[in-house]
Design a protein around this motif. Structure first.
Motif, short mmCIF file in Angstrom:
data_model
loop_
_atom_site.label_atom_id
_atom_site.label_comp_id
_atom_site.label_asym_id
_atom_site.label_seq_id
_atom_site.Cartn_x
_atom_site.Cartn_y
_atom_site.Cartn_z
N ASP A 1 0.82 -1.22 0.00
CA ASP A 1 0.00 0.00 0.00
C ASP A 1 0.85 1.26 0.00
OD1 ASP A 1 -2.28 -1.55 0.01
OD2 ASP A 1 -2.64 -1.36 2.16
N ARG A 2 1.96 1.25 0.74
CA ARG A 2 2.85 2.41 0.74
C ARG A 2 3.44 2.64 -0.66
NH1 ARG A 2 4.65 0.59 5.80
NH2 ARG A 2 6.48 -0.41 4.89
N GLY A 3 3.79 1.55 -1.32
CA GLY A 3 4.34 1.67 -2.67
C GLY A 3 3.34 2.29 -3.62
N VAL A 4 2.09 1.82 -3.54
CA VAL A 4 1.04 2.37 -4.40
C VAL A 4 0.82 3.85 -4.11
CG1 VAL A 4 -1.43 2.25 -4.94
CG2 VAL A 4 -0.10 0.14 -4.69
N GLN A 5 0.84 4.22 -2.84
CA GLN A 5 0.63 5.62 -2.47
C GLN A 5 1.73 6.51 -3.04
OE1 GLN A 5 -1.97 7.14 -1.02
NE2 GLN A 5 -0.85 9.02 -1.47
N HIS A 6 2.97 6.07 -2.97
CA HIS A 6 4.09 6.84 -3.54
C HIS A 6 3.90 7.05 -5.04
CE1 HIS A 6 6.67 7.23 -0.08
NE2 HIS A 6 6.72 5.91 0.13
N LEU A 7 3.53 6.00 -5.75
CA LEU A 7 3.37 6.10 -7.19
C LEU A 7 2.16 6.96 -7.56
CD1 LEU A 7 4.16 2.40 -8.14
CD2 LEU A 7 5.69 4.37 -8.30
N SER A 8 1.10 6.83 -6.78
CA SER A 8 -0.09 7.64 -7.01
C SER A 8 0.22 9.13 -6.87
CB SER A 8 -1.19 7.23 -6.02
OG SER A 8 -2.31 8.07 -6.13
N GLU A 9 1.06 9.46 -5.92
CA GLU A 9 1.44 10.86 -5.72
C GLU A 9 2.14 11.42 -6.96
OE1 GLU A 9 3.50 13.16 -2.05
OE2 GLU A 9 4.76 11.67 -3.05
N LEU B 1 -3.15 0.93 -8.09
CA LEU B 1 -2.79 2.28 -8.48
C LEU B 1 -3.95 2.97 -9.19
CD1 LEU B 1 -0.57 4.44 -8.70
CD2 LEU B 1 0.13 3.36 -10.87
N GLN B 2 -4.63 2.25 -10.05
CA GLN B 2 -5.77 2.82 -10.78
C GLN B 2 -6.84 3.34 -9.83
OE1 GLN B 2 -6.53 2.94 -14.62
NE2 GLN B 2 -7.41 4.55 -13.33
N ARG B 3 -7.02 2.68 -8.71
CA ARG B 3 -8.05 3.10 -7.75
C ARG B 3 -7.66 4.38 -7.01
NH1 ARG B 3 -8.32 -2.64 -6.98
NH2 ARG B 3 -6.90 -2.55 -5.19
N GLN B 4 -6.39 4.74 -7.03
CA GLN B 4 -5.94 5.89 -6.25
C GLN B 4 -5.64 7.14 -7.07
OE1 GLN B 4 -3.32 5.67 -2.98
NE2 GLN B 4 -3.69 3.52 -2.54
N VAL B 5 -5.34 6.99 -8.35
CA VAL B 5 -4.93 8.15 -9.14
C VAL B 5 -6.14 9.01 -9.49
CG1 VAL B 5 -2.94 6.95 -10.10
CG2 VAL B 5 -5.13 6.86 -11.32
N LEU C 1 -4.39 5.33 -17.22
CA LEU C 1 -3.23 4.45 -17.12
C LEU C 1 -3.20 3.48 -18.30
CD1 LEU C 1 -3.15 3.54 -13.32
CD2 LEU C 1 -2.24 5.56 -14.49
N LEU C 2 -2.03 3.37 -18.92
CA LEU C 2 -1.86 2.50 -20.08
C LEU C 2 -0.76 1.50 -19.80
CD1 LEU C 2 -1.88 5.26 -22.88
CD2 LEU C 2 -3.81 3.85 -22.13
#
Length: 314
Positions: free
Chosen positions: A224-232, A264-268, A274-275
């Motif tokens: 989850d932390r990884g996804v949050q970083h990428l979403s930012e 990631l798609q759920r957070q951006v 996203l492709l």
């Protein structure tokens, strides 16, 4: 009429993938060597590695190279120094060095505007937005900023396993998974982990995904932390677009773990499209090398390039 010949380079943290090809997309030679991220091996070693690679590849033909494009990982502010060193030593009509994420964008969008988000050994996002130019977001090196990357996940896996060992953290399946891979207890593998460096630590990231699938809460938190970083990173890029904007996802984590993409798609932001792609990043570098010489990357070119590239991998 003689053909024009090109060199495309995808220089990542783990490997440097270089192809020599002609204007039809036919690949004459492929060269794979070690990674060339200046933050890992130093700028001087990157200069020599790229120069030797270009010499080795260009020697496969006797005529002049029309264009060379290199998408090189690492601090984008080092690319100018690489260019200044290489340009006088390289015999090509056109020569360019840019961030490897630029090649990720071009592998799917051609020379059109959009973003490229890489999550492999490292992580970063690159924005291409018309008159606003090219903007680099994140990816300031593993000592400072590489959230959501393989290195980040692998390091956190080791850290949380060690916290469990010394009583600071709760029990996690990571101890068992890492011990199985390392061949010894995690606490006994420290010297080997340090010796292996960033690429080796990144290679351990898969244990986080495996542990999460097993229901381990510690692995879930790392994920989850990884996804949050990428979403930012993706959210920050929205300021450069007035509406929907494409984000091409590149790097081994996205291709190997669809759950990472789905999370990631759920957070951006909603306007971020996203492709995902199976295109090799070096194809994007080839598109840029073509474009600089005034050639379009036609469907026929793409088909021939990918066919030859697959045969090179076989």
């Amino acid at each position: 009429m003689p053909l024009d010949y090109f060199i495309a380079i995808d220089g990542g943290g783990t490997k440097t993938d270089t192809v020599l090809f002609d204007e039809t997309g036919h690949i004459l030679y492929r060269d794979v060597t070690t990674g060339c991220n200046a933050l890992d091996i130093g700028r001087d070693q990157v200069k020599q590695l790229l120069l030797e690679t270009i010499y080795r590849v260009s020697s496969r033909i006797e005529c002049e190279i029309t264009s060379i494009f290199g998408g090189i990982a690492g601090n984008c502010h080092s690319h100018g120094a690489l260019y200044q060193f290489l340009r006088p030593r390289v015999a090509a009509r056109s020569f360019a060095i840019c961030d490897d994420t630029y090649s990720v964008i071009s592998s799917v969008l051609g020379h059109r505007d959009g973003c490229g988000l890489v999550a492999g050994t490292g992580s970063s996002l690159f924005v291409r937005a018309g008159s606003k130019g090219c903007i680099h977001i994140g990816g300031w090196g593993y000592l400072i900023d590489t959230g959501g990357s393989g290195y980040d996940l692998g390091r956190d896996a080791i850290y949380m396993a060690l916290r469990s060992v010394d009583g600071r953290g709760r029990k996690t399946v990571l101890n068992h998974l890492l011990e199985k891979e390392l061949g010894c207890r995690v606490e006994d593998a420290i010297s080997g982990i340090y010796a292996g460096g960033r690429p080796y630590i990144a290679s351990l990231a898969h244990n986080v995904f495996e542990g999460r699938r097993m229901g381990d809460s510690v692995c879930g938190e790392i994920f989850d932390r990884g996804v949050q970083h990428l979403s930012e990173l993706v959210e920050t890029a929205s300021q450069y677009y007035s509406g929907e904007y494409p984000v091409v996802l590149g790097g081994g984590l996205f291709s190997a773990y669809p759950e990472y993409v789905e999370a990631l798609q759920r957070q951006v932001p909603a306007q971020a499209r996203l492709l995902t792609t199976n295109m090799p990043v070096v194809y994007g570098a080839a598109v840029e090398a073509l474009w600089s010489a005034g050639y379009p990357a036609s469907e026929a070119f793409q088909r021939q390039f990918l066919l030859d590239y697959q045969n090179c991998e076989a």
